[in-house]
Scaffold this motif. Structure first.
Motif, PDB file in Angstrom:
ATOM      1  N   GLN A  10       0.836  -1.194   0.000  1.00 57.46           N
ATOM      2  CA  GLN A  10       0.000   0.000   0.000  1.00 57.46           C
ATOM      3  C   GLN A  10       0.874   1.249   0.000  1.00 57.46           C
ATOM      4  O   GLN A  10       2.052   1.180   0.371  1.00 57.46           O
ATOM      5  N   GLN A  11       0.268   2.363  -0.399  1.00 53.51           N
ATOM      6  CA  GLN A  11       0.958   3.635  -0.279  1.00 53.51           C
ATOM      7  C   GLN A  11       0.090   4.574   0.545  1.00 53.51           C
ATOM      8  O   GLN A  11      -1.126   4.608   0.400  1.00 53.51           O
ATOM      9  N   PHE A  12       0.727   5.327   1.433  1.00 50.87           N
ATOM     10  CA  PHE A  12       0.031   6.235   2.336  1.00 50.87           C
ATOM     11  C   PHE A  12       0.670   7.613   2.239  1.00 50.87           C
ATOM     12  O   PHE A  12       1.896   7.754   2.341  1.00 50.87           O
ATOM     13  N   LYS A  13      -0.171   8.622   2.062  1.00 57.41           N
ATOM     14  CA  LYS A  13       0.337   9.980   1.960  1.00 57.41           C
ATOM     15  C   LYS A  13       0.758  10.488   3.335  1.00 57.41           C
ATOM     16  O   LYS A  13       0.061  10.278   4.334  1.00 57.41           O
ATOM     17  N   LEU A  17       6.656  11.879  10.016  1.00 60.36           N
ATOM     18  CA  LEU A  17       7.098  13.099   9.355  1.00 60.36           C
ATOM     19  C   LEU A  17       8.380  13.628   9.999  1.00 60.36           C
ATOM     20  O   LEU A  17       8.461  13.774  11.217  1.00 60.36           O
ATOM     21  N   GLY A  18       9.393  13.892   9.178  1.00 59.58           N
ATOM     22  CA  GLY A  18      10.656  14.420   9.681  1.00 59.58           C
ATOM     23  C   GLY A  18      11.652  13.352  10.105  1.00 59.58           C
ATOM     24  O   GLY A  18      12.804  13.677  10.431  1.00 59.58           O
ATOM     25  N   MET A  19      11.239  12.093  10.130  1.00 63.95           N
ATOM     26  CA  MET A  19      12.160  11.015  10.505  1.00 63.95           C
ATOM     27  C   MET A  19      13.000  10.592   9.302  1.00 63.95           C
ATOM     28  O   MET A  19      12.611  10.807   8.153  1.00 63.95           O
ATOM     29  N   GLY A  54       7.621  13.690  -4.678  1.00 59.92           N
ATOM     30  CA  GLY A  54       7.227  14.340  -5.925  1.00 59.92           C
ATOM     31  C   GLY A  54       6.663  13.289  -6.855  1.00 59.92           C
ATOM     32  O   GLY A  54       5.746  12.561  -6.504  1.00 59.92           O
ATOM     33  N   ASP A  55       7.241  13.172  -8.051  1.00 58.68           N
ATOM     34  CA  ASP A  55       6.838  12.122  -8.989  1.00 58.68           C
ATOM     35  C   ASP A  55       7.877  11.009  -9.064  1.00 58.68           C
ATOM     36  O   ASP A  55       7.778  10.113  -9.895  1.00 58.68           O
ATOM     37  N   GLU A  81       6.503  16.121   4.258  1.00 57.98           N
ATOM     38  CA  GLU A  81       5.057  16.207   4.056  1.00 57.98           C
ATOM     39  C   GLU A  81       4.747  16.160   2.554  1.00 57.98           C
ATOM     40  O   GLU A  81       5.417  16.809   1.755  1.00 57.98           O
ATOM     41  N   GLY A  82       3.754  15.359   2.200  1.00 55.72           N
ATOM     42  CA  GLY A  82       3.396  15.187   0.792  1.00 55.72           C
ATOM     43  C   GLY A  82       4.031  13.967   0.161  1.00 55.72           C
ATOM     44  O   GLY A  82       3.632  13.567  -0.934  1.00 55.72           O
TER      45      GLY A  82
END
Length: 341
Positions: free
Chosen positions: A264-267, A275-277, A300-301, A315-316
């Protein structure tokens, strides 16, 4: 137009009969229809089949006119019942065909239906996502409704080039569109028009001819799936590394049972605890606390299949994770998002 004209003529004749019976009856001894209002009430009671009997014609001419009023009343009742039935049936038919659209958001759209489209849908629904289908066959429409008649499915019968149909499946708010035609030329033309109408839409295409893959990508399609290409890779893998092939097949299948493995992929949102790790710390923490295996990132892509240990999760980004069915929901709870793009 003819029906409206006929109704107008019939209504005018009916009113004329009411007027005539009031004229004929008012001068007769013992008559109880003595005015236009009495005649109108007699007609209304006759039309509604109530039949109070307080007003009725007593003269031969009045009785003859009254007979025509009774017949006219039956005709009007039949017309209104038939028209009401027709409108109800028309409404139900439009609803069945999906003409009223859907309010789905963050959903997936499958355009074109066949066995491959069914297999794709069967992988999406177990993950809890919503899917809207567009098909140009009423037989396929009935099949889709029978298969996925739930709150997470919506099907529409429409011409594939009908922009209104695309708007009705809320294409502006979907996550991705899967174009699933058998003919590659039809696919190419459709994709070009789709990109012209919705330049920012995320399109995935089923392509039978591998040589067209590059052409379709140049149109702005994000992912092109070729049956023969995918099948050849899987067959080759089964030939010389069958256990790897079995594992791969399991991983790319949506987990249904608790023991099923799945990728799976999770945003990554601002509330994500990772986040930040760094990638390595996140890898260890996820395995210990969530029994998930972090196997890559999307920044990104760019898909990072083996990020550096010190790569910082931003983030993102998307975290690509292997998990099983019984701990996927735990991961979604911790991350605060559902799986998927």
């Amino acid at each position: 137009m003819k029906n409206k004209y006929g109704l107008f003529v019939g209504g005018a004749v009916y009113l004329l009969l009411i007027y005539l019976i009031s004229i004929v009856e008012r001068g007769s001894a013992g008559a109880n229809i003595k005015s236009l209002s009495d005649a109108l009430w007699y007609a209304i009671v006759t039309l509604t089949t109530v039949g109070y009997g307080d007003f009725y014609p007593v003269t031969p001419a009045g009785k003859l006119i009254g007979l025509f009023i009774i017949l006219g009343s039956l005709g009007l009742i039949g017309y209104f019942i038939g028209e009401l039935t027709r409108r109800i049936n028309l409404y139900m038919e439009k609803k069945k065909n999906g003409f009223f659209g859907t309010d789905f958001e963050d959903h997936y759209i499958i355009i074109g239906w066949n066995e491959f489209g069914r297999q794709v849908a069967d992988q999406i629904f177990p993950a809890g996502h919503k899917v809207a289908f567009i098909t140009n066959s009423k037989n396929n429409l009935a099949l889709i409704n029978d298969l996925y008649g739930s709150k997470n499915a919506f099907a529409m019968f429409a011409d594939y080039h009908n922009k209104q149909a695309l708007d009705k499946v809320n294409i502006h708010r979907c996550k991705a569109v899967f174009v699933n035609f058998k003919d590659d030329t039809q696919t190419l033309v459709f994709v070009l028009n789709l990109k012209r109408l919705y330049p920012d839409i995320n399109i995935i295409v089923n392509c039978s001819t591998p040589d067209l893959k590059e052409t379709l990508i140049n149109t702005g399609v994000k992912h092109v799936i070729s049956h023969s290409e995918v099948a050849s890779k899987m067959v080759a893998s089964y030939l010389f590394e069958p256990h790897v092939a079995e594992y791969t097949d399991d991983l790319i299948t949506t987990s249904i049972d608790p023991d099923d493995q799945d990728i799976q992929q999770f945003k990554v949102t601002r509330d994500n605890p990772y986040l930040g790790m760094t990638y390595f710390d996140a890898f260890v923490k996820m395995k210990k606390e969530l029994n998930g295996i972090l196997i890559g990132l999307v920044s990104g892509d760019e898909v990072l299949k083996n990020p550096a240990d010190n790569h910082v999760i931003a983030e993102g980004d998307y975290l690509i994770v292997i998990s099983c069915g019984d701990n996927k929901h735990q991961i979604e709870t911790v991350f605060g998002v559902r799986e998927g793009a």
